[in-house]
Scaffold this active site. Structure first.
Site, PDB file in Angstrom:
ATOM      1  N   ALA A   1     -23.126   9.771  21.462  1.00  0.00           N
ATOM      2  CA  ALA A   1     -22.639   8.616  22.204  1.00  0.00           C
ATOM      3  C   ALA A   1     -23.823   7.803  22.700  1.00  0.00           C
ATOM      4  O   ALA A   1     -24.932   8.321  22.856  1.00  0.00           O
ATOM      5  CB  ALA A   1     -21.785   9.071  23.374  1.00  0.00           C
ATOM      6  N   CYS A   2     -23.589   6.540  22.971  1.00  0.00           N
ATOM      7  CA  CYS A   2     -24.597   5.655  23.540  1.00  0.00           C
ATOM      8  C   CYS A   2     -25.063   6.222  24.878  1.00  0.00           C
ATOM      9  O   CYS A   2     -24.222   6.650  25.664  1.00  0.00           O
ATOM     10  CB  CYS A   2     -23.976   4.282  23.740  1.00  0.00           C
ATOM     11  SG  CYS A   2     -24.991   3.130  24.632  1.00  0.00           S
TER      12      CYS A   2
END
Lengths: 380, 80
Positions: free
Chosen positions: B18-19
């Site tokens: 994920a970012c």
């Protein structure tokens, strides 16, 4: 046949899991159908969130340290030793004294270590509150600091407690204001990416508070080196910042054992983010910082993951399909000063939405920190 | 998006992260390689399309190419 569960690491995840299993597998332990061993390389359990308060003179490192044998259920075999090798094929651990320990199920809860030496000059020029000794040394610096430039630099992620760097600058701002020194103290916060926190929702909430309180912000700042003689921090992006007191969040790594066993890079175990089972070995789980799930390296995460792995192991032991999964649940209190705090709760699907800071939440955080010992005992 | 025959020095597979995981993984690898080396970042996070370009511009590194594969993007970044 007696199944042997070995938990490696007696931090939050390991202690909570050991006590969870003692309770959950009471009948099986009584009947000698299972035994549980918790291995830790020291006699104490350490509750790291206490360290945030040490530099401000609010807590002592000893407040976060208690003997594991007082916290862990008597039905658990507690072994104070260091593991030097994990063989996941033969399901055997080699110990420092050359003896070995076989397992049917292994849970890695070895946590984070600090790697300040990866940044030239950081160990000499920087301070931290991510270790007992670091927090104590920083306290000496901070208590005598009356004017100048404090720089808090987040150097790499993941790191323990992603909110703690924001908390530190919020607390420092308030602490100096209350003491009438803030006009003489400049505070700068640096972060590796284009915002002030990895989570965009927390970043969006925190940035206006920082602006309101005259906390300088440097984003896209990845510290490359520290010059302790010139008191200068230089980034990979080519920015220099001169400091009088540098508080660095050092690079973090897991333990070498993990990479040596082929379980993941940099000491983080590659796992299924829902089942917490290791991708590269059978009958191996990882929890807490050790598990590369994308969830924050936070005590609440280790706590909830321990509950999931406890349920999965109980299912395995009883020959039933393991259905418990971790969905990314995370709870964090976020101090916004010396007597106010916010709170966030989120998971893989639902982003955080920080609540308005209040004194009540601050006291809730301090109350939880005191009652944490019930969590470690598996009671809360 | 172009087809490229650039040979990377190192590859970072951040698919599934994920970012800001992919960007942080790229930054960590760029930190470790030598000037002139090329790092290939694999990411299936849409945010990487803006994150990577913004950071390479900021840091003075060069984003040589971005390829769109079936289920991820491939970013070729040369360390300045």
């Amino acid at each position: 046949m007696t199944d042997h569960i070995v938990i490696l690491g007696g931090g939050t995840g390991g202690a909570v899991l050991a006590n969870d299993l003692a309770d959950r597998l009471d009948a099986e332990l009584e009947a000698d159908e299972v035994r549980v061993t918790l291995v830790n390389d020291g006699p104490d359990h350490v509750y790291k969130p206490v360290w945030l308060y040490v530099p401000f003179g609010e807590r002592e490192p000893a407040d976060g340290r208690r003997p594991l044998d007082e916290l862990v259920d008597d039905r658990i075999d507690l072994r104070i030793d260091r593991v030097t090798d994990i063989d996941t094929d033969s399901q055997r651990l080699r110990m420092r004294d050359k003896t070995s320990l076989s397992y049917d199920y292994l849970v890695l809860a070895t946590g984070s270590t600090l790697a300040p030496d990866e940044i030239p000059g950081l160990a000499e020029g920087g301070h931290d509150y991510y270790s007992e000794s670091g927090a104590e040394t920083l306290r000496e610096e901070l208590l005598s600091f009356t004017e100048g430039h404090i720089v808090l630099s987040v150097i790499g992620t993941p790191h323990m407690c992603p909110a703690a760097p924001l908390e530190f600058v919020f607390m420092a701002d308030d602490w100096f204001r209350k003491r009438g020194l803030r006009e003489d103290v400049e505070i700068t916060y640096t972060y590796p990416i284009q915002r002030v926190h990895g989570n965009p929702h927390i970043a969006e909430w925190a940035r206006p508070i920082m602006d309101d309180r005259d906390i300088n912000v440097e984003t896209f700042f990845n510290a490359e080196s520290v010059d302790p003689e010139a008191n200068r921090l230089t980034s990979m992006e080519g920015t220099d910042i001169d400091y009088d007191l540098l508080v660095g969040i050092p690079p973090h790594r897991g333990v070498d054992l993990v990479e040596e066993a082929g379980l993941g890079d940099s000491g983080w175990v590659e796992v299924d983010q829902h089942t917490l089972e290791a991708e590269n070995a059978d009958n191996v789980y990882a929890i807490g910082d050790t598990a590369d799930t994308g969830a924050p390296n936070a005590g609440s995460v280790a706590h909830y993951q321990a509950g999931v792995v406890g349920r999965r192991l109980a299912s395995d032991i009883r020959g039933r399909p393991a259905t418990a999964t971790y969905e990314g649940k995370t709870l964090c209190f976020v101090e916004t000063g010396m007597d106010s705090a916010s709170f966030v709760e989120f998971d893989y699907e639902n982003p955080p939405s920080p609540v308005p800071p209040s004194e009540k939440i601050h006291w809730a955080k301090l109350a939880y920190n005191e009652s944490y010992w019930l969590t470690a005992r598996g009671l809360l | 998006m172009t087809e490229t025959d650039i040979q990377p020095t190192e590859t970072v597979d951040a698919r599934g992260s994920a970012c800001p995981g992919p960007l942080m993984d790229l930054i960590g690898k760029i930190r470790a390689v030598e000037p002139g080396d090329v790092v290939l970042l694999l990411s299936d996070n849409e945010q990487s399309l803006t994150d990577v370009e913004e950071w390479t511009n900021e840091a003075g590194n060069e984003l040589l190419a971005v390829e769109e594969e079936d289920d991820h993007y491939a970013f070729y970044v040369e360390k300045a």
